[in-house]
Design an enzyme around this catalytic site. Structure first.
Site, PDB file in Angstrom:
ATOM      1  NE  ARG A  86      -3.803   0.643   2.036  1.00 36.22           N
ATOM      2  CZ  ARG A  86      -5.011   0.739   2.603  1.00 36.22           C
ATOM      3  NH1 ARG A  86      -5.181   1.502   3.672  1.00 36.22           N
ATOM      4  NH2 ARG A  86      -6.027   0.065   2.133  1.00 36.22           N
TER       5      ARG A  86
ATOM      6  CG  HIS B 137      -8.536   0.307  -2.332  1.00 34.74           C
ATOM      7  ND1 HIS B 137      -7.765  -0.806  -2.043  1.00 34.74           N
ATOM      8  CD2 HIS B 137      -9.148   0.650  -1.168  1.00 34.74           C
ATOM      9  CE1 HIS B 137      -7.905  -1.102  -0.768  1.00 34.74           C
ATOM     10  NE2 HIS B 137      -8.736  -0.244  -0.215  1.00 34.74           N
TER      11      HIS B 137
ATOM     12  CD  GLN C 281     -13.088  -1.702   0.189  1.00 33.85           C
ATOM     13  OE1 GLN C 281     -12.264  -1.630   1.071  1.00 33.85           O
ATOM     14  NE2 GLN C 281     -14.314  -2.196   0.398  1.00 33.85           N
TER      15      GLN C 281
ATOM     16  CG  ASP D 194     -13.374   6.730  -0.504  1.00 35.08           C
ATOM     17  OD1 ASP D 194     -13.243   6.602   0.730  1.00 35.08           O
ATOM     18  OD2 ASP D 194     -12.406   6.692  -1.302  1.00 35.08           O
TER      19      ASP D 194
ATOM     20  CB  CYS E 158     -14.076   1.569   0.798  1.00 33.80           C
ATOM     21  SG  CYS E 158     -13.609   3.314   0.813  1.00 33.80           S
TER      22      CYS E 158
ATOM     23  NE  ARG F 232     -10.609  -5.152   1.253  1.00 35.57           N
ATOM     24  CZ  ARG F 232      -9.714  -4.211   1.527  1.00 35.57           C
ATOM     25  NH1 ARG F 232     -10.066  -3.096   2.142  1.00 35.57           N
ATOM     26  NH2 ARG F 232      -8.453  -4.344   1.142  1.00 35.57           N
TER      27      ARG F 232
HETATM   28  N1   CP Z   1     -11.156   0.168   3.049  1.00 31.91           N
HETATM   29  C1   CP Z   1      -9.875   0.032   3.391  1.00 31.91           C
HETATM   30  O1   CP Z   1      -9.002  -0.241   2.575  1.00 31.91           O
HETATM   31  O2   CP Z   1      -9.626   0.199   4.712  1.00 31.91           O
HETATM   32  P1   CP Z   1      -8.200   0.350   5.395  1.00 31.91           P
HETATM   33  O3   CP Z   1      -7.629   1.661   4.951  1.00 31.91           O
HETATM   34  O4   CP Z   1      -8.503   0.317   6.864  1.00 31.91           O
HETATM   35  O5   CP Z   1      -7.327  -0.791   4.976  1.00 31.91           O
HETATM   36  N1  NVA Z   2      -9.828   7.023  -0.951  1.00 36.05           N
HETATM   37  C1  NVA Z   2      -9.430   6.528   0.344  1.00 36.05           C
HETATM   38  C2  NVA Z   2      -9.703   5.069   0.464  1.00 36.05           C
HETATM   39  C3  NVA Z   2      -9.375   4.488   1.820  1.00 36.05           C
HETATM   40  C4  NVA Z   2      -9.619   3.001   1.885  1.00 36.05           C
HETATM   41  C5  NVA Z   2      -7.963   6.824   0.572  1.00 36.05           C
HETATM   42  O1  NVA Z   2      -7.172   6.627  -0.355  1.00 36.05           O
HETATM   43  O2  NVA Z   2      -7.616   7.289   1.663  1.00 36.05           O
END
Ligand code: CP
Ligand code: NVA
Length: 313
Positions: free
Chosen positions: A114, A141, A144, A231, A271, A299
């Site tokens: 990530r 992502h 997700q 989101d 999400c 997930r």
């Molecule tokens: N939705 C999601 O990816 O959550 P986290 O940022 O907690 O991993």
């Molecule tokens: N758009 C958000 C998604 C988090 C799961 C971010 O990138 O912070």
């Protein structure tokens, strides 16, 4: 090849099919027939398909769901996940991605990352000798969305023909949802403020199917929707813009007025993490908590399908 589909959420329309493949694999392997959440939970410790396998999980951004679902997923499958914070890795002190990739490949069976720049994931995948999974970048992502598709299928019984509406920032989530939704036969409408629309290339690809629209009107996008999704207004890495975005995104919220124009039995998805009073009201979130937390649970199940696909024999 060492390049794994999930590392490759699309920069070009040709790559889009890799998301479809993973989407179908997930749905077949994880959501077989009328498999319910509880029967999926029963399956948790049955098959140690990844016995002895290791997954390194590099996090340059925070995470609750992605981290825990990958780590528990590996454990349930008989393997082990290693949480690797970039704060502690040498990568955080400037060791090149290409070296990190080659070193970690000597120890691990797979890498999840990530991070900020999508090109870092691509570089990691290029130099790694093991599968690389995209656990979120500034642009995509994908894992997700696999959980999201399972959840829609569980609640609605099918994906084909579903009218899906997204409200808010045209961000990493939006990009992966457009690709995943369109590839699985849904129609996708997004409502974003001007200047915050999704990537032009992805929209162009989606528009060619005749099942995609982008508007700045929330009510227009939400009209008759089977699924409403939102989101955060400011994603990870955009903290300094949060105040400015709060003004720009006023009204880009799932609330009772938006629910009123959607289908009567519309699902609401997020999400997470959620900001109550910004992109969604507390009232709507609580009324649809069952769907939203099923989505979070999924997930774990979808992660296992990804892990078996990427790390299994
Ligand atoms: N939705 C999601 O990816 O959550 P986290 O940022 O907690 O991993
Ligand atoms: N758009 C958000 C998604 C988090 C799961 C971010 O990138 O912070």
């Amino acid at each position: 090849s060492k390049l794994v589909p999930l590392a490759a959420c699309p920069h070009s329309p040709d790559n889009v099919k890799t998301v479809e493949e993973i989407g179908k694999i997930k749905i077949d392997q994880v959501c077989i027939g009328s498999c319910t959440n509880s029967s999926l939970q029963d399956m948790r410790k049955v098959a140690h398909i990844l016995k002895g396998k290791t997954l390194g999980m590099i996090f340059e951004k925070s995470s609750t769901r992605t981290r825990v679902s990958f780590e528990v997923g590996m454990y349930d499958l008989g393997g082990m996940g290693l949480f690797l914070s970039s704060r502690d890795l040498q990568i955080g002190r400037g060791e090149p991605v290409e070296d990190t990739a080659r070193v970690l490949s000597r120890y691990l069976d797979g890498i999840m990352i990530r991070t900020y720049k999508h090109s870092d994931v691509e570089e990691l995948a290029e130099y790694a000798q093991v599968p690389v999974i995209n656990g979120l970048t500034d642009d995509y992502h994908p894992t997700q969305v696999l959980a999201d598709l399972i959840t829609i299928k569980e609640h609605k019984g099918h994906l084909e023909g579903i009218k899906f509406a997204y409200v808010g920032d045209g961000n990493n989530m939006t990009h992966s949802l457009i690709v995943g939704g369109i590839k699985m036969g849904m129609s996708v409408s997004v409502a974003c403020p001007k200047g915050y629309t999704p990537d032009a290339e992805i929209m162009k690809w989606a528009e060619q199917t005749g099942r995609f629209t982008c508007t700045d009107s929330v009510l227009e996008a939400a009209e008759g929707a089977d699924v409403l999704y939102t989101d955060v207004w400011a994603s990870m890495g955009q903290e300094s813009e949060a105040e400015k975005r709060r003004k720009i995104f006023q009204g880009y919220q799932i609330n009772k007025d938006v629910m009123a124009v959607a289908a009567k039995d519309a699902m609401v998805m997020h999400c997470l993490p959620a900001h109550r009073g910004e992109e969604i009201t507390a009232e709507v979130l609580e009324a649809h908590a069952n769907e939203i937390f099923d989505e979070a649970e999924n997930r774990l199940h979808s992660q296992k399908a990804v892990l078996v696909k990427c790390l299994g024999q």
